[in-house]
Design an enzyme around this catalytic site. Sequence first.
Site, PDB file in Angstrom:
ATOM      1  N   CYS A 236     -23.101 -26.759 -39.374  1.00 51.71           N
ATOM      2  CA  CYS A 236     -23.450 -27.985 -38.662  1.00 51.71           C
ATOM      3  C   CYS A 236     -22.199 -28.838 -38.559  1.00 51.71           C
ATOM      4  CB  CYS A 236     -24.589 -28.747 -39.328  1.00 51.71           C
ATOM      5  SG  CYS A 236     -24.154 -29.598 -40.846  1.00 51.71           S
TER       6      CYS A 236
ATOM      7  N   HIS B 223     -31.704 -12.096 -14.472  1.00 50.76           N
ATOM      8  CA  HIS B 223     -30.910 -11.860 -13.267  1.00 50.76           C
ATOM      9  C   HIS B 223     -29.517 -12.428 -13.489  1.00 50.76           C
ATOM     10  CE1 HIS B 223     -32.602 -15.856 -12.933  1.00 50.76           C
ATOM     11  NE2 HIS B 223     -31.703 -16.164 -12.009  1.00 50.76           N
TER      12      HIS B 223
END
Length: 628
Positions: A367, A550
């Site tokens: 983090c 796609h």
Amino acid sequence: MVMPNIGIFIGWGLLTALFLETGWIPNEYWAKLITPILTYLLPVMIGYTGGYNVHGKRGGVIGAFATMGVVIGADITMLVGGMIMGPVAALLLKKFDEAIDGHVKPGMEMLVDNFSLGIIGFVLCMIGYAGVAPAVSAVEGAFSTGVNYMCDRGLVPLLSIIVQPSQVLFLNNAINHGIMAPLGIQQVVEQGKSVLFYVEAACANWTGCMIAFSLFGDEMQRKSAPGAAFIMFFGGIAEPCFPFVLSQPLTIFGPMLGQMVLLFVITTFGGGAVGPVSPGSVFTFYMMSAKDAILPNTIGYFLSGIVSFVVTAAILKMIMGRKGSQPALETAGTDAEVSDAVAAAAADVVRSTAGTVAKLDKVVFACDAGMGSSAMGSSILKTRLMKAGLRPQVPHVAISEIPSDADVIVTNQNLAERAKQATGGTIPILTVNNFMDQDEYDRVVKEIQGLMDRSAAKATPVVDAQMGAAPAAAPLAEPTPAGLSDGILPVFDERNIVLGAHLANKTEAINACADLLVSRGYVNEGYRQDMFDRDRDVSVYLGSGVALPHGLDSSKEKVKHSGICFIQVPEGVDFDGHTAYLLIGVAGRGEEHVAILGQVAKTLIDEDNIDKLKKASTKQEVLDILKL
């Protein structure tokens, strides 16, 4: 640089709260510790940590040495000076070490190392004393004057307009420790307390916001927001709260106005803290409160939570009252709307699962600072991995400290790009959107398992359930036929259909579509990465159990012929928290595929058709349902 030293800040704050002449038990003897720790230890430790982050122990040593120059050269606390001199000194030493690497005669290494650090450090210490310290003092003086002006005129609450939106972009540590803490400490030296410690680091406003999400958010938010509220209130970790606000940006007005109320009450009635409120839990809030500020601090604190709750709740009720629940696919009824649905159906969050892993010894949870959300996340993830039979190390670190021997990195979606830059993109990165959603950790475990599976067999063959198991090296689909008389492949036929596929995760799902399109001759291998890039930019999950993998707008040069493939996954495969049962892979070169894709979309508007496709047992049945 600051977070690893926050324990010292807390210790110094306790000394100040207890033994300062305005403290709980004033004591001149013990109070002698306060000024030296503030003046020398804190800046030097920050300089050491900054140097260590850049160049290990040698960087830490020269960072501390160079920081002493700015410490002695200034009349104010040089926390910012340490933030500058530490990493700069370490970077110069690192460059020198790299330049002489391989050119030092055997037996002379220690001599060169010691003299290089000493000489470079000596020069930087003088530069810090004579040049950097006066410059930083002037800048901090200007900031301090501006802040004091705002304090004197009750304008500090207006800082919330900037600070709270910045928090949700994970700039909370930079704001708190890089700006407010140095100025606040200077005010403590001069006035005995400061309101600036509460500008960013107070938990009541975020707790109130999370309680509102617990009662008025959507189903998933109501499920996970109570945990975020608990962790914010008692643990002082704000990061679990930020994704909720990012999902409904208007709700930022709740924490913003709540914090304004807190700052207004504290500045008006003489509240304040004697040290950094970090982590921003209720315990630290009171621990750092000045002796004469308990009452205004308490009033402001609870009013802040109430205002944040009321405002956030009102906004959520407004949003939920007018929000539609249908996914974009369900409104896509024309050919033109199909492409719009792809662009508009971005679901939850961007995730990246790059590459494979040959071993799993260390899964790093990273983090911004390495001590808040990552500490919590690593604990949860480690438990989940153990339940799955995996026992790697799961350390929590700051993004800047990701070890080179990490096998997988897990981080928040907003920090993924920084993690990629920190590692050069050589280590697989998985992302978590909601720190409190148990399902997210289960998904990460599955993705890790998928990375391991793909390492063992680069691409698990996906086969028609009717055909039985295929050899390990078998292609996903049948070989490309000799071709039609005109040499053009059909956009879609039964050879583009796979039934009964078993896919472990989204990575395998997209790879499965790519395998079909590549093996049938529609696209070249480069199109595969474009499919992953598209999903990273905008999720390819459409809704209703359907995903549409796609490529990008720039992928046309990698498309040989327009083609569409269909893969049925009866058990489902996870797409960013959604389960996809039907995968429709698309490669478009011209307009040949648009009509077919439009017909597919129209068919899938009817959920009965989706259920039929999930259960279809023959390829002809799929063609009949799709009316192709």
